[in-house]
Design a protein around this motif. Structure first.
Motif, short mmCIF file in Angstrom:
data_model
loop_
_atom_site.label_atom_id
_atom_site.label_comp_id
_atom_site.label_asym_id
_atom_site.label_seq_id
_atom_site.Cartn_x
_atom_site.Cartn_y
_atom_site.Cartn_z
N THR A 24 -0.80 -10.53 2.64
CA THR A 24 -0.97 -10.21 4.06
C THR A 24 -0.36 -11.33 4.89
N GLN A 28 -4.36 -7.60 8.22
CA GLN A 28 -4.73 -6.18 8.12
C GLN A 28 -4.66 -5.68 6.68
N THR A 29 -3.67 -6.14 5.92
CA THR A 29 -3.57 -5.66 4.53
C THR A 29 -4.71 -6.24 3.68
N VAL A 73 4.82 -4.35 5.97
CA VAL A 73 6.23 -4.47 6.34
C VAL A 73 6.33 -5.47 7.50
N THR A 106 5.22 1.49 11.72
CA THR A 106 6.03 2.71 11.67
C THR A 106 5.24 3.88 11.07
N ALA A 142 -1.94 -2.65 12.11
CA ALA A 142 -2.59 -3.00 13.38
C ALA A 142 -1.67 -3.86 14.22
C1 LIG Z 1 6.52 -10.38 13.11
C2 LIG Z 1 6.18 -8.95 12.78
C3 LIG Z 1 7.16 -8.10 12.31
C4 LIG Z 1 6.88 -6.75 12.01
N1 LIG Z 1 7.87 -5.93 11.56
C5 LIG Z 1 7.61 -4.61 11.32
C6 LIG Z 1 8.65 -3.72 10.90
O1 LIG Z 1 9.79 -4.09 10.69
N2 LIG Z 1 8.32 -2.41 10.71
C7 LIG Z 1 7.05 -1.95 10.91
O2 LIG Z 1 6.82 -0.76 10.75
N3 LIG Z 1 6.03 -2.78 11.27
C8 LIG Z 1 6.30 -4.09 11.50
N4 LIG Z 1 5.29 -4.94 11.88
C9 LIG Z 1 3.93 -4.42 11.98
C10 LIG Z 1 3.10 -4.81 10.77
O3 LIG Z 1 3.52 -4.12 9.61
C11 LIG Z 1 1.63 -4.48 11.07
O4 LIG Z 1 1.22 -5.27 12.16
C12 LIG Z 1 0.71 -4.72 9.88
O5 LIG Z 1 -0.61 -4.33 10.26
C13 LIG Z 1 0.74 -6.17 9.42
O6 LIG Z 1 -0.04 -6.31 8.26
P1 LIG Z 1 -0.73 -7.70 7.89
O7 LIG Z 1 -1.77 -7.93 8.97
O8 LIG Z 1 -1.34 -7.48 6.58
O9 LIG Z 1 0.34 -8.73 7.88
C14 LIG Z 1 5.56 -6.26 12.18
C15 LIG Z 1 4.55 -7.15 12.64
C16 LIG Z 1 4.85 -8.46 12.94
C17 LIG Z 1 3.76 -9.37 13.45
#
Ligand SMILES: Cc1cc2nc3c(=O)[nH]c(=O)nc-3n(C[C@H](O)[C@H](O)[C@H](O)COP(=O)(O)O)c2cc1C
Length: 199
Positions: A24, A28-29, A73, A106, A142
């Protein structure tokens, strides 16, 4: 009592040893992995949960029946530590049925071409790591505006505006469909014994 004995045998058959690997960036993951672990353990399964950022080697394939990998992602790809873990342990992971939970913003989109892009991101991940899951689920993540630094908040707000998503940066927004996630995980675990040997 015969009824009780039968129940015990059934339960033992259904119980699975599950390897759950995740990484993560914003948390969120981890929330998703914790939720999946709790649900599967509550269902009588034995879950080994690994954060690929801290652990680099998977247990032997003999120690688990199925593998679930969850990753977010970020800028069109999955975290480097997770990719490295899966690549290094691909032979072990491929020895068992696997499911992949791809977490992204997405995934909340209704636009089919955007979902197709997600499929490509997962496909590229499999090509690079050599791990081909039998089931894939796109889970919406999120927007954690309150936790982002200035640049991230600005970038994510821009993306959200383009997608028609929420732009109120004073609070966080969660899009994860927990019911859909539970359904995916339950179905994968129920079907996995029948997939073994076919991959
Ligand atoms: C810097 C950044 C880049 C991101 N890039 C993408 C992306 O390319 N495509 C997408 O669908 N979501 C993107 N997201 C959304 C994340 O996938 C989403 O916020 C997810 O909940 C993050 O999971 P995590 O909290 O486990 O890291 C991005 C979020 C951040 C903060």
């Amino acid at each position: 009592m015969p009824g009780g004995g039968w129940h015990l045998v059934r339960r033992m058959e259904e119980s699975m040893r599950i390897l759950l690997v995740y990484a993560t960036v914003e948390g969120q993951t981890r929330k998703i992995a914790d939720h999946v672990a709790e649900r599967l353990s509550g269902g009588g399964n034995d879950v080994t949960q690994i954060d690929a950022t801290d652990v680099h080697k998977a247990p032997d394939a003999s120690a688990f029946d199925v593998a679930i990998v969850a990753a977010p992602v970020h800028i069109g790809t999955f975290p480097a530590q997770l990719r490295r873990f899966v690549e290094k342990n691909s032979a072990t992971l491929m020895a068992r049925p696997g499911a992949f939970v791809s977490v992204s913003l997405t995934a909340a989109s209704a636009d089919e071409s955007e979902i197709a892009e997600l499929d490509q991101i997962v496909e590229k991940f499999s090509q690079e790591t050599g791990w081909w899951p039998v089931s894939i689920h796109n889970a919406a993540g999120a927007l954690k505006y309150t936790e982002y630094d200035f640049f991230r908040r600005w970038m994510l707000k821009r993306i959200a505006r383009k997608e028609g998503g929420p732009t109120d940066t004073n609070r966080d927004h969660e899009f994860t469909d927990w019911v859909a996630l539970d359904k995916f995980v339950d179905e994968f675990v129920a079907q996995a014994p029948h997939v073994a040997g076919k991959i």
